[in-house]
Design an enzyme around this catalytic site. Structure first.
Site, PDB file in Angstrom:
ATOM      1  N   SER B 209      16.348   4.340  29.297  1.00  0.00           N
ATOM      2  CA  SER B 209      17.353   3.930  29.644  1.00  0.00           C
ATOM      3  C   SER B 209      18.372   4.685  28.717  1.00  0.00           C
ATOM      4  O   SER B 209      19.147   5.046  29.857  1.00  0.00           O
ATOM      5  CB  SER B 209      17.526   2.617  28.705  1.00  0.00           C
ATOM      6  OG  SER B 209      17.551   3.130  27.838  1.00  0.00           O
ATOM      7  N   ARG B 213      20.915   6.343  31.620  1.00  0.00           N
ATOM      8  CA  ARG B 213      22.307   5.844  31.945  1.00  0.00           C
ATOM      9  C   ARG B 213      23.033   7.248  31.738  1.00  0.00           C
ATOM     10  O   ARG B 213      23.773   7.238  33.072  1.00  0.00           O
ATOM     11  CB  ARG B 213      22.382   4.857  30.643  1.00  0.00           C
ATOM     12  CG  ARG B 213      24.134   4.533  31.113  1.00  0.00           C
ATOM     13  CD  ARG B 213      24.160   3.387  29.786  1.00  0.00           C
ATOM     14  NE  ARG B 213      23.193   2.658  29.316  1.00  0.00           N
ATOM     15  CZ  ARG B 213      22.288   2.088  28.583  1.00  0.00           C
ATOM     16  NH1 ARG B 213      22.515   3.436  27.619  1.00  0.00           N
ATOM     17  NH2 ARG B 213      21.913   0.944  28.344  1.00  0.00           N
ATOM     18  N   ASN B 217      25.499   8.244  35.223  1.00  0.00           N
ATOM     19  CA  ASN B 217      27.228   8.621  35.115  1.00  0.00           C
ATOM     20  C   ASN B 217      27.383  10.319  35.347  1.00  0.00           C
ATOM     21  O   ASN B 217      28.260   9.863  36.249  1.00  0.00           O
ATOM     22  CB  ASN B 217      27.317   7.674  33.102  1.00  0.00           C
ATOM     23  CG  ASN B 217      27.244   6.206  34.496  1.00  0.00           C
ATOM     24  OD1 ASN B 217      28.433   5.467  34.310  1.00  0.00           O
ATOM     25  ND2 ASN B 217      26.798   5.436  33.795  1.00  0.00           N
TER      26      ASN B 217
END
Lengths: 156, 274
Positions: B209, B213, B217
């Site tokens: 994660s 993440r 992004n």
């Protein structure tokens, strides 16, 4: 976007950066910050101490001033007292002196009067004797009537 | 800024291609000239752009902070020292807020993560054509300047964090404690397979994660910049300006999230809960 050996390279690079940061960057900065914080708090404490000391000193100086004023007032009143005492003493001694002089003078005068009276008496006596002599020259023998003359003289 | 000779999709794929160095199909070592070659290189290849840009940015970070550390003293701080101390204090506060254990590694680790990712993310705000055009002029076929749009970089960091999480879990709780944590909860010892599955997913999801993440992004942000760059030049600024301003927030936020989650994961590794 393939996963390849870059992954390993990045991990190693990451580890090295963290190691460097932990070894050479973090401790000096945090130490300096801690030291500065201590310095500032010390300075503040010193300032606070100085302030209270100043307050104490101001209080103390006021006390001293007050004391000094009191002492001065005391000294002045004492001096005034002493001055009036001296004046009083002077007055008294002057009076005494005057009285002494006066009594001296009086005594002298009395003495003079006495003496004058004595001499006057003597002179009057001798005058009387001389008068009586002249009157009585023929009839009275000075030697015979010395007793009488003496009595007369003492009655004068 | 797509010109007539390049189609939009060619333009986009070109911008998304890494400068990969590895074994070419003919057996020689060199730079892949297209996406297929890069794929065929397999695991033993290096994304030169990611590697050197991230190395350069990390070096800048350490150089600036190293200078500040050298100049730091208890007197009046200069501008640079002031800035460094401000950042250090910010990271220290974050660590104090979420990390309850005692470990001198965590705060410098958090500072490094934050700044390194921050600088790498900032590369996203360089206009998308500048660096590839410059690279082309120098004879380099591809150059992707944002290292955090390369999963290798984000996974590289998150795997580093993962290693630390496992290391400290075992160090603090002991090997038995760590294995016990993985197998004996939440259902007790009779639900062991279920426990292992749930806790295993829980453990593995941490690095995944973290990496995905950040990567997601930044990749999406980069993609939108590239798409905006395809538009006619006179309309680009109406979209790229707001997106860039918004991106300043994302750049900072993603670096901060990575840092904070690292601290939280390490805190969990330090806690014994049975």
């Amino acid at each position: 976007m393939n996963i390849n050996a870059t992954l390993l390279g990045q991990t190693i690079m990451f580890a090295m950066f963290v190691w460097f940061c932990m070894r050479f960057v973090w401790p000096p900065i945090t130490n300096a910050m801690g030291e500065r914080a201590k310095k500032i708090s010390d300075g503040l404490a010193a300032g606070e101490r100085g302030k209270t000391e100043l307050e104490l000193a101001t209080k103390r100086s006021l006390e001293i001033l007050h004391e000094a004023k009191q002492k001065a007032a005391e000294v002045i009143s004492q001096a005034e007292h002493r001055a009036s005492q001296i004046v009083e003493e002077a007055k008294n001694s002057a009076k005494e002196e005057g009285e002494r002089l006066l009594s001296g003078a009086k005594a002298e005068i009395e003495q003079e009067v006495f003496r004058a009276r004595e001499s006057l008496r003597d002179q009057v006596a001798s005058l009387a004797v001389a008068g009586a002599e002249k009157i009585l020259r023929q009839e009275i023998d000075a030697g015979k009537h010395a007793e009488l003359l003496k009595t007369i003289r003492s009655e004068l | 800024m797509a010109n007539g000779t390049v189609t939009s999709s060619e333009y986009i794929t070109h911008h998304l291609e890494h400068l990969t160095w590895g074994r070419l199909p003919d057996g020689a070592w060199g730079i892949a000239q297209n996406a297929e070659q890069a794929k065929e290189m397999g695991f033993w290849a290096l994304n030169l752009d990611t590697f050197f840009v991230s190395l350069f940015l990390g070096a800048i970070f350490l150089f600036i902070f190293g200078r500040a550390a050298k100049a730091a003293n208890s007197g009046v701080p200069s501008g640079l020292v002031n800035f460094a101390e401000w950042m250090v204090e910010f990271v220290e506060d974050s660590v104090k807020g979420s990390f309850s254990g005692k470990n001198t590694l965590v705060a410098p680790l958090a500072l490094t993560i934050f700044f390194w990712i921050y600088l790498m993310n900032w590369m996203d705000l360089i206009p998308v054509d500048y660096v590839p055009s410059l690279a082309k002029a120098l004879g380099v076929p591809f150059f992707k300047v944002v290292p955090t749009t390369d999963p290798n970089a984000t996974f590289g960091m998150s795997i580093g964090v993962f290693i630390l999480v496992v290391y400290y879990s075992i160090k603090i709780k002991g090997l038995g404690g760590f294995i016990g944590e993985l197998t004996l909860q939440p259902f007790g010892k009779f639900g062991l397979p279920a426990n292992l599955f749930l806790e295993g997913v829980n453990l593995i999801s941490k690095p995944v994660s973290l990496a995905l993440r950040l990567f997601g992004n930044m990749y999406a942000g980069e993609m939108i910049f590239i798409l905006i760059a395809i538009l006619p030049f006179w309309v680009q600024w109406t979209l790229s300006l707001p997106w860039a301003i918004f991106h300043i927030l994302i750049v900072t936020l993603q670096a901060f999230i990575f840092m904070t989650l690292t601290i939280v994961y390490l805190d969990m590794a330090h806690q014994e809960h049975h």
